[in-house]
Design an enzyme around this catalytic site. Structure first.
Site, PDB file in Angstrom:
ATOM      1  N   GLY A  13      13.095 -34.234   6.571  1.00 60.05           N
ATOM      2  CA  GLY A  13      12.744 -35.470   7.699  1.00 60.05           C
ATOM      3  C   GLY A  13      13.393 -35.367   8.931  1.00 60.05           C
ATOM      4  N   GLY A  15      12.259 -37.500  11.506  1.00 65.44           N
ATOM      5  CA  GLY A  15      11.682 -38.736  12.381  1.00 65.44           C
ATOM      6  C   GLY A  15      12.752 -39.464  13.106  1.00 65.44           C
ATOM      7  N   GLY A 191       9.950 -53.712  19.576  1.00 64.33           N
ATOM      8  CA  GLY A 191      10.258 -52.369  18.579  1.00 64.33           C
ATOM      9  C   GLY A 191      11.194 -52.677  17.645  1.00 64.33           C
ATOM     10  N   LYS A 209      19.081 -53.286  -0.336  1.00 61.44           N
ATOM     11  CA  LYS A 209      20.436 -53.193  -0.001  1.00 61.44           C
ATOM     12  C   LYS A 209      21.497 -53.995  -0.752  1.00 61.44           C
ATOM     13  CE  LYS A 209      18.780 -52.092   4.790  1.00 61.44           C
ATOM     14  NZ  LYS A 209      18.392 -52.971   5.943  1.00 61.44           N
ATOM     15  N   GLY A 311      18.105 -48.334  13.761  1.00 60.49           N
ATOM     16  CA  GLY A 311      18.015 -47.483  14.923  1.00 60.49           C
ATOM     17  C   GLY A 311      18.271 -45.958  14.584  1.00 60.49           C
TER      18      GLY A 311
HETATM   19  P1  NDP Z   1      10.445 -41.744   9.851  1.00 65.11           P
HETATM   20  O1  NDP Z   1       8.941 -42.446   9.230  1.00 65.11           O
HETATM   21  O2  NDP Z   1      10.611 -41.937  11.540  1.00 65.11           O
HETATM   22  O3  NDP Z   1      10.718 -40.252   9.526  1.00 65.11           O
HETATM   23  C1  NDP Z   1      10.237 -39.911   8.366  1.00 65.11           C
HETATM   24  C2  NDP Z   1      10.262 -38.388   8.519  1.00 65.11           C
HETATM   25  O4  NDP Z   1       9.985 -37.672   7.031  1.00 65.11           O
HETATM   26  C3  NDP Z   1       9.266 -37.790   9.355  1.00 65.11           C
HETATM   27  O5  NDP Z   1      10.037 -36.638   9.990  1.00 65.11           O
HETATM   28  C4  NDP Z   1       8.134 -37.269   8.397  1.00 65.11           C
HETATM   29  O6  NDP Z   1       7.454 -35.962   8.704  1.00 65.11           O
HETATM   30  C5  NDP Z   1       9.112 -36.833   7.184  1.00 65.11           C
HETATM   31  N1  NDP Z   1       8.265 -36.672   6.126  1.00 65.11           N
HETATM   32  C6  NDP Z   1       7.501 -37.664   5.296  1.00 65.11           C
HETATM   33  N2  NDP Z   1       6.923 -37.273   4.389  1.00 65.11           N
HETATM   34  C7  NDP Z   1       7.371 -36.128   4.226  1.00 65.11           C
HETATM   35  C8  NDP Z   1       7.083 -35.038   3.240  1.00 65.11           C
HETATM   36  N3  NDP Z   1       6.211 -35.291   2.176  1.00 65.11           N
HETATM   37  N4  NDP Z   1       7.681 -33.801   3.461  1.00 65.11           N
HETATM   38  C9  NDP Z   1       8.478 -33.358   4.435  1.00 65.11           C
HETATM   39  N5  NDP Z   1       8.770 -34.356   5.254  1.00 65.11           N
HETATM   40  C10 NDP Z   1       8.033 -35.712   5.158  1.00 65.11           C
HETATM   41  O7  NDP Z   1      11.738 -42.697   9.118  1.00 65.11           O
HETATM   42  P2  NDP Z   1      12.988 -43.078   9.275  1.00 65.11           P
HETATM   43  O8  NDP Z   1      13.721 -41.797  10.045  1.00 65.11           O
HETATM   44  O9  NDP Z   1      12.975 -44.262  10.155  1.00 65.11           O
HETATM   45  O10 NDP Z   1      13.738 -43.217   8.105  1.00 65.11           O
HETATM   46  C11 NDP Z   1      14.155 -42.225   7.309  1.00 65.11           C
HETATM   47  C12 NDP Z   1      15.168 -42.952   6.314  1.00 65.11           C
HETATM   48  O11 NDP Z   1      16.004 -43.439   6.657  1.00 65.11           O
HETATM   49  C13 NDP Z   1      14.207 -43.793   5.370  1.00 65.11           C
HETATM   50  O12 NDP Z   1      14.814 -43.696   4.071  1.00 65.11           O
HETATM   51  C14 NDP Z   1      14.600 -45.251   5.828  1.00 65.11           C
HETATM   52  O13 NDP Z   1      14.679 -46.348   4.899  1.00 65.11           O
HETATM   53  C15 NDP Z   1      16.205 -44.910   5.998  1.00 65.11           C
HETATM   54  N6  NDP Z   1      16.870 -45.677   7.210  1.00 65.11           N
HETATM   55  C16 NDP Z   1      16.143 -45.706   8.494  1.00 65.11           C
HETATM   56  C17 NDP Z   1      16.584 -46.745   9.517  1.00 65.11           C
HETATM   57  C18 NDP Z   1      16.130 -46.893  10.615  1.00 65.11           C
HETATM   58  O14 NDP Z   1      16.533 -47.443  11.576  1.00 65.11           O
HETATM   59  N7  NDP Z   1      14.943 -46.022  11.035  1.00 65.11           N
HETATM   60  C19 NDP Z   1      17.921 -47.422   9.349  1.00 65.11           C
HETATM   61  C20 NDP Z   1      18.431 -47.127   7.999  1.00 65.11           C
HETATM   62  C21 NDP Z   1      17.903 -46.344   6.911  1.00 65.11           C
HETATM   63  P3  NDP Z   1       6.628 -36.002  10.122  1.00 65.11           P
HETATM   64  O15 NDP Z   1       7.600 -36.328  11.339  1.00 65.11           O
HETATM   65  O16 NDP Z   1       6.009 -34.771  10.314  1.00 65.11           O
HETATM   66  O17 NDP Z   1       5.944 -37.286  10.203  1.00 65.11           O
HETATM   67  N1  HSE Z   2      13.968 -52.489   8.759  1.00 67.35           N
HETATM   68  C1  HSE Z   2      15.406 -52.340   8.571  1.00 67.35           C
HETATM   69  C2  HSE Z   2      15.943 -53.527   9.447  1.00 67.35           C
HETATM   70  C3  HSE Z   2      16.082 -50.976   9.091  1.00 67.35           C
HETATM   71  O1  HSE Z   2      15.385 -54.398  10.214  1.00 67.35           O
HETATM   72  O2  HSE Z   2      17.149 -53.717   9.284  1.00 67.35           O
HETATM   73  C4  HSE Z   2      17.303 -50.641   8.540  1.00 67.35           C
HETATM   74  O3  HSE Z   2      17.360 -50.552   7.227  1.00 67.35           O
END
Ligand code: NDP
Ligand code: HSE
Length: 437
Positions: A13, A15, A191, A209, A311
């Site tokens: 991942g 993202g 956002g 959680k 974030g």
């Molecule tokens: P994003 O959607 O921004 O990123 C997900 C990533 O996973 C992307 O890079 C995507 O690829 C990749 N991906 C999806 N499916 C596949 C697959 N089948 N094979 C390989 N790669 C794959 O998610 P976040 O970064 O926001 O969140 C990631 C984790 O962190 C989640 O579990 C979320 O609950 C947790 N989290 C997130 C927080 C936040 O603030 N965002 C806070 C706390 C926890 P591609 O880039 O090519 O689309």
């Molecule tokens: N959607 C979640 C929040 C992200 O608003 O707190 C962190 O898990």
């Protein structure tokens, strides 16, 4: 610089969180090497779309792959970092890694809450570390204190604001008098809220959680299915105004408590719902998209954890902390504390939770109404703490706050009130927590 062999990382991942993990690994490479005693080396990054624009990432493009399972299985990987999310295929990747003795660092609250047991079992089988600090409350160091620092104590309750999006919405409603839809729109524009905010506003994110926190606090496997969940979409501007009049505010709370079962043994109760809390409560002043968790333990007393719960960069900070711990263990041949689930306490149904209700009724204004309404409370053995009446004739409103009672008795009271001719409508029902009312 250390001359020790590097600890090799596979990142699944890239993202919101993953890109910040890559940046922090790059920016802090020297310090991390010094702290760990060996350099960290990123050997592969799995993504879904190879061609996606990822900004100016300080990483060799040849590291990217769409074959996550192939990356996990590589012999030269020591630690697998999963920041993809969801149940499958993440569960397959992580169990594969753990069974093969590779340490796992994950932020995946959904998977841990649904089937954390499978991951813990795989970690035990493979003699591997499973770290997941980022899965609850983003940057806030919370799971390590529960998993290690408080292991000499007995935790009695964990009460928290663990969803930033809904805290932003409720804080905005409290500050401006806005309704839910207006505040959600603002959260989306800024956002905070995702395009589909269902998981946040309906409490699914907080429930996941809550399950993770309860499992750690009470040495018991608790899953998302064990958590009573009620979202916050029904909270109105009128509820918020009513809370203010009582010296309270409304927050979406996750509440995990040590309680007792009917035979007098220990049990746990875990719930997520909006609740009125007094403005003097430590969680009342937690505004914006911040998270805070209030832990009560027998010897330690009350403890408060506060910070950014979401974030990319704040969450990546927690991921990096876990990577350092896992890498150190690899080098020294030690292990993270394994799962502690020896207590296996039963989870009690919501109906047995003791709470208080704030009920707002639109009623006919005529003699005997108050007595009839009070009679319904008495019949269900629910004691009334305060009653306020406003308006007259067609527009009379009764606001009743109860003393503590089982949730089932309170729910039955509300149901019986809804069947009375003199009750035109039940405008709102909210739980009251933390000494309010
Ligand atoms: P994003 O959607 O921004 O990123 C997900 C990533 O996973 C992307 O890079 C995507 O690829 C990749 N991906 C999806 N499916 C596949 C697959 N089948 N094979 C390989 N790669 C794959 O998610 P976040 O970064 O926001 O969140 C990631 C984790 O962190 C989640 O579990 C979320 O609950 C947790 N989290 C997130 C927080 C936040 O603030 N965002 C806070 C706390 C926890 P591609 O880039 O090519 O689309
Ligand atoms: N959607 C979640 C929040 C992200 O608003 O707190 C962190 O898990």
């Amino acid at each position: 610089m250390s001359s020790a062999k590097s600890v090799r990382l596979a990142l699944l991942g890239c993202g919101t969180v993953g890109t910040e993990v890559v940046r922090l690994l790059h920016e802090q490479a020297e310090d991390l090497t010094a702290r760990i005693g060996a350099p960290l080396e990123l050997v592969g990054i799995a993504v879904r779309r190879m061609g996606r624009e990822r900004g100016d990432l300080p990483v060799d493009p040849s590291l990217f792959t769409t074959d996550a399972l192939g990356l996990v299985k590589r012999d030269d990987v020591d630690v697998v970092i999963e920041v993809v999310g969801g149940i499958e295929p993440a569960r397959t990747w992580l169990t594969e890694a753990l069974r093969a003795g590779k340490s796992v660092v994950t932020a995946n609250k959904a998977l841990l809450a649904e089937d954390g047991g499978t991951l813990h079992d795989a970690a035990a089988e493979g003699g591997a570390d499973l770290y997941y600090e980022a899965s609850v409350a983003g940057a806030i160091p919370l799971l390590r204190p529960l998993r290690e620092s408080l292991h000499g104590d007995r935790v009695t309750a964990v009460t928290g604001i663990v969803n930033g999006t809904t805290n932003f919405i409720l804080s905005s409603m409290a500050a401006t008098g806005a309704g839910f839809n207006e505040a959600l729109e603002e959260a989306t524009e800024l956002g905070y809220a995702e395009a589909d905010p269902t998981a946040d506003v309906e409490g699914f994110d907080a429930a996941a959680k809550a399950a993770i926190l309860a499992s750690l606090a009470f040495h018991t496997r608790v899953t998302a299915a064990d958590v009573f969940r009620e979202g916050m979409t029904g909270v109105t501007a009128g509820d918020m105004a009513s809370a203010k009049e009582m010296g309270c505010t409304i927050k979406l709370l996750c509440i995990a408590q040590r309680t007792s079962d009917p035979a007098g043994g220990s049990a746990v109760s875990v719930r997520v719902h909006p609740a009125m809390i007094p403005l003097t409560h430590p969680l009342a002043s937690v505004g914006d998209a911040f998270n805070a968790v209030f832990v009560e333990a027998e010897a330690a007393g009350p403890l408060m954890f506060y910070g950014r719960g979401a974030g990319g960069r704040p969450t990546a900070s927690a991921v990096l902390g876990d990577i350092v711990a896992a890498a150190r263990n690899k080098l020294t041949g030690t292990r993270a504390p394994s799962e502690s689930n020896y207590a296996q306490l039963p989870v009690r149904p919501i109906g047995e939770s003791l709470t208080r209700y704030h009920i707002s009724l639109d009623v006919a204004e005529k003699p005997g109404v108050l007595a009839t309404v009070a009679g319904v409370f008495a019949h269900h053995e629910v004691s009334i703490a305060t009653v306020r009446q406003s308006g007259r004739a067609d527009d009379a409103k009764l606001v009743i706050v109860t003393h503590s009672a089982p949730d089932s008795a309170l729910a039955a009271t509300v149901e019986a009130l809804s069947r009375l001719d003199i009750v035109r409508s039940i405008a709102s029902v909210l739980r009251v927590e933390g000494g309010a009312g």
